[in-house]
Design an enzyme around this catalytic site. Structure first.
Site, PDB file in Angstrom:
ATOM      1  N   GLU A 150      81.735  20.406 170.575  1.00 22.59           N
ATOM      2  CA  GLU A 150      82.540  21.062 169.535  1.00 22.59           C
ATOM      3  C   GLU A 150      83.170  20.007 168.636  1.00 22.59           C
ATOM      4  OE1 GLU A 150      85.307  24.069 170.864  1.00 22.59           O
ATOM      5  OE2 GLU A 150      84.122  24.482 172.643  1.00 22.59           O
ATOM      6  N   SER A 202      92.461  20.337 170.629  1.00 28.36           N
ATOM      7  CA  SER A 202      91.582  19.157 170.674  1.00 28.36           C
ATOM      8  C   SER A 202      90.585  19.189 169.518  1.00 28.36           C
ATOM      9  CB  SER A 202      90.873  19.046 172.024  1.00 28.36           C
ATOM     10  OG  SER A 202      89.915  20.058 172.179  1.00 28.36           O
ATOM     11  N   HIS A 226      83.114  28.498 168.422  1.00 28.78           N
ATOM     12  CA  HIS A 226      83.034  29.294 169.640  1.00 28.78           C
ATOM     13  C   HIS A 226      82.250  28.521 170.704  1.00 28.78           C
ATOM     14  CE1 HIS A 226      82.952  32.809 172.167  1.00 28.78           C
ATOM     15  NE2 HIS A 226      81.664  32.580 172.364  1.00 28.78           N
ATOM     16  N   ASN A 279      84.985  29.382 162.150  1.00 26.15           N
ATOM     17  CA  ASN A 279      85.463  29.490 163.529  1.00 26.15           C
ATOM     18  C   ASN A 279      84.544  28.667 164.413  1.00 26.15           C
ATOM     19  OD1 ASN A 279      86.978  30.519 165.767  1.00 26.15           O
ATOM     20  ND2 ASN A 279      85.286  31.937 166.206  1.00 26.15           N
ATOM     21  N   LEU A 307      91.793  38.514 163.531  1.00 26.42           N
ATOM     22  CA  LEU A 307      92.245  38.624 162.149  1.00 26.42           C
ATOM     23  C   LEU A 307      91.670  39.887 161.511  1.00 26.42           C
ATOM     24  CD1 LEU A 307      91.863  34.844 161.352  1.00 26.42           C
ATOM     25  CD2 LEU A 307      94.017  36.118 161.480  1.00 26.42           C
TER      26      LEU A 307
HETATM   27  C1  GRF Z   1      87.550  25.799 172.143  1.00 25.43           C
HETATM   28  O1  GRF Z   1      86.711  25.888 173.244  1.00 25.43           O
HETATM   29  C2  GRF Z   1      87.060  26.678 171.031  1.00 25.43           C
HETATM   30  O2  GRF Z   1      85.671  26.798 171.008  1.00 25.43           O
HETATM   31  C3  GRF Z   1      87.677  28.005 171.380  1.00 25.43           C
HETATM   32  O3  GRF Z   1      88.942  27.691 171.884  1.00 25.43           O
HETATM   33  C4  GRF Z   1      88.935  26.369 172.416  1.00 25.43           C
HETATM   34  C5  GRF Z   1      90.016  25.613 171.705  1.00 25.43           C
HETATM   35  O4  GRF Z   1      90.211  24.340 172.242  1.00 25.43           O
HETATM   36  N1  GRF Z   1      87.663  28.874 170.229  1.00 25.43           N
HETATM   37  P1  GRF Z   1      91.185  23.331 171.506  1.00 25.43           P
HETATM   38  O5  GRF Z   1      92.534  24.037 171.333  1.00 25.43           O
HETATM   39  O6  GRF Z   1      90.574  22.943 170.211  1.00 25.43           O
HETATM   40  O7  GRF Z   1      91.316  22.176 172.465  1.00 25.43           O
END
Ligand code: GRF
Length: 218
Positions: free
Chosen positions: A177, A16, A112, A110, A96
């Protein structure tokens, strides 16, 4: 030929965040293109999202490599073949090694689902909920050798409510995010991120008006 810088996105699952990045690229708010999407999972929905938008995809099965370094070297080889300027981890579930990090110094982001440095690791929303914090959120950071450590580029805050479940909190965070990851990528590609030591500056000293919040709202 377009000379827009290329971003490589690594996913393992739903993608997503990848979708949010695709939308920002297509909407013109990121001055770049997605050169390739790589997954270590053949059935990652992120690969479908990429294909739906005509973005090249690569599946690299980590189980076929003798070591993490060998897997990472293959990822680097692919990313280099697409002339990738910036690597974005978006739900990529492999650690990694320096083999990868040294190939893209200060060029790996990244995301998080917690306000780092609190709650690194696999279960950011669950850990925040169990700890009883009143606010959580998400963090975009440059990758270093640690687990969810490295210079912080952007964060967004969400409230944590007493009736939250891990799922409801994770969903509230995920929405943020999708806002800050494309923004961080835009800032990077615009050359606005300067790393000095542990800190990143964006040159933006504008203040958020009225950011005083409390939870509970009593
Ligand atoms: C997200 O919560 C991101 O912060 C974490 O993994 C999840 C990935 O979600 N690292 P998506 O695959 O982008 O929907």
């Amino acid at each position: 030929m377009s000379s827009l810088p290329s971003v490589g996105v690594l996913v393992s699952g739903s993608g997503s965040n990848l979708q949010a990045i695709i939308n920002a690229v297509e909407g013109g708010s990121i001055p770049g293109k997605i050169g390739v999407v790589i997954s270590n999972k053949a059935d990652a929905y992120g690969l479908v999202r990429a294909r739906n938008h005509g973005i090249p995809t690569e599946f690299v099965d980590h189980r076929l490599f003798d070591s993490r370094e060998a897997f990472d070297a293959r990822l680097v080889e692919i990313l280099r073949s697409y002339d990738i300027r910036l690597v974005c981890l978006a739900g990529f579930m492999r650690l990694l090694t320096p083999t990868f990090l040294s190939a893209f110094p200060e060029r790996i982001l990244n995301i998080h689902p917690a306000l780092l440095p609190s709650f690194p690791g696999m279960h950011g929303p669950r850990d925040a909920l169990n700890y009883g914090v009143r606010f959580s959120g998400c963090t975009v950071h440059f990758l270093d050798e640690g687990i969810d450590t490295g210079p912080i580029v952007a964060q967004a805050v969400v409230p944590v409510y007493e009736d939250d479940t891990e799922e409801s909190l994770a969903a509230r965070i995920l929405k943020e995010e999708h806002r800050i990851y494309p923004m961080a990528i835009r800032l990077f590609l615009e050359g606005k991120l300067t790393i000095s030591g542990e800190k990143v500056s964006t040159g933006n000293v504008g203040k958020i008006s009225d950011f005083s919040r409390r939870n509970p709202d009593a």
